[in-house]
Write a protein that holds these residues in place. Structure first.
Motif, PDB file in Angstrom:
ATOM      1  N   THR A  33       0.827  -1.204   0.000  1.00  0.00           N
ATOM      2  CA  THR A  33       0.000   0.000   0.000  1.00  0.00           C
ATOM      3  C   THR A  33       0.862   1.255   0.000  1.00  0.00           C
ATOM      4  O   THR A  33       0.569   2.209  -0.737  1.00  0.00           O
ATOM      5  CB  THR A  33      -0.937   0.000   1.222  1.00  0.00           C
ATOM      6  N   ALA A  34       1.902   1.283   0.791  1.00  0.00           N
ATOM      7  CA  ALA A  34       2.787   2.445   0.831  1.00  0.00           C
ATOM      8  C   ALA A  34       3.469   2.642  -0.520  1.00  0.00           C
ATOM      9  O   ALA A  34       3.572   3.771  -1.014  1.00  0.00           O
ATOM     10  CB  ALA A  34       3.825   2.271   1.931  1.00  0.00           C
ATOM     11  N   THR A  35       3.918   1.559  -1.135  1.00  0.00           N
ATOM     12  CA  THR A  35       4.552   1.651  -2.448  1.00  0.00           C
ATOM     13  C   THR A  35       3.557   2.153  -3.487  1.00  0.00           C
ATOM     14  O   THR A  35       3.891   3.018  -4.311  1.00  0.00           O
ATOM     15  CB  THR A  35       5.107   0.279  -2.870  1.00  0.00           C
ATOM     16  N   PHE A  36       2.344   1.652  -3.465  1.00  0.00           N
ATOM     17  CA  PHE A  36       1.309   2.073  -4.403  1.00  0.00           C
ATOM     18  C   PHE A  36       1.001   3.557  -4.258  1.00  0.00           C
ATOM     19  O   PHE A  36       0.890   4.280  -5.249  1.00  0.00           O
ATOM     20  CB  PHE A  36       0.044   1.239  -4.189  1.00  0.00           C
ATOM     21  N   ALA A  88       1.726   6.385  -7.091  1.00  0.00           N
ATOM     22  CA  ALA A  88       0.591   7.170  -7.589  1.00  0.00           C
ATOM     23  C   ALA A  88       0.862   8.665  -7.432  1.00  0.00           C
ATOM     24  O   ALA A  88       0.554   9.456  -8.340  1.00  0.00           O
ATOM     25  CB  ALA A  88      -0.686   6.775  -6.849  1.00  0.00           C
ATOM     26  N   LEU A  89       1.441   9.074  -6.308  1.00  0.00           N
ATOM     27  CA  LEU A  89       1.758  10.488  -6.114  1.00  0.00           C
ATOM     28  C   LEU A  89       2.817  10.966  -7.094  1.00  0.00           C
ATOM     29  O   LEU A  89       2.724  12.086  -7.618  1.00  0.00           O
ATOM     30  CB  LEU A  89       2.216  10.729  -4.675  1.00  0.00           C
TER      31      LEU A  89
END
Length: 50
Positions: free
Chosen positions: A25-28, A32-33
């Protein structure tokens, strides 16, 4: 209060767990940012705002 809970820790006052779901989730979110920032820069160059 620790930020990341280790797998061996019994504490319950933590913000994030050290597991694959949190890492994914953190990588995603970071990817995305980055894509959004690049899109804003490209659109700014395209519409000559910069």
């Amino acid at each position: 209060m620790p930020i990341v809970k280790d797998k061996d820790s019994d504490r319950e006052d933590y913000l994030l767990q050290d597991d694959n779901k949190t890492i994914f989730t953190a990588t995603f979110v970071i990817v995305a940012l980055i894509i959004l920032v690049i899109a804003v820069i490209v659109s700014g160059l395209y519409f000559e705002w910069f």
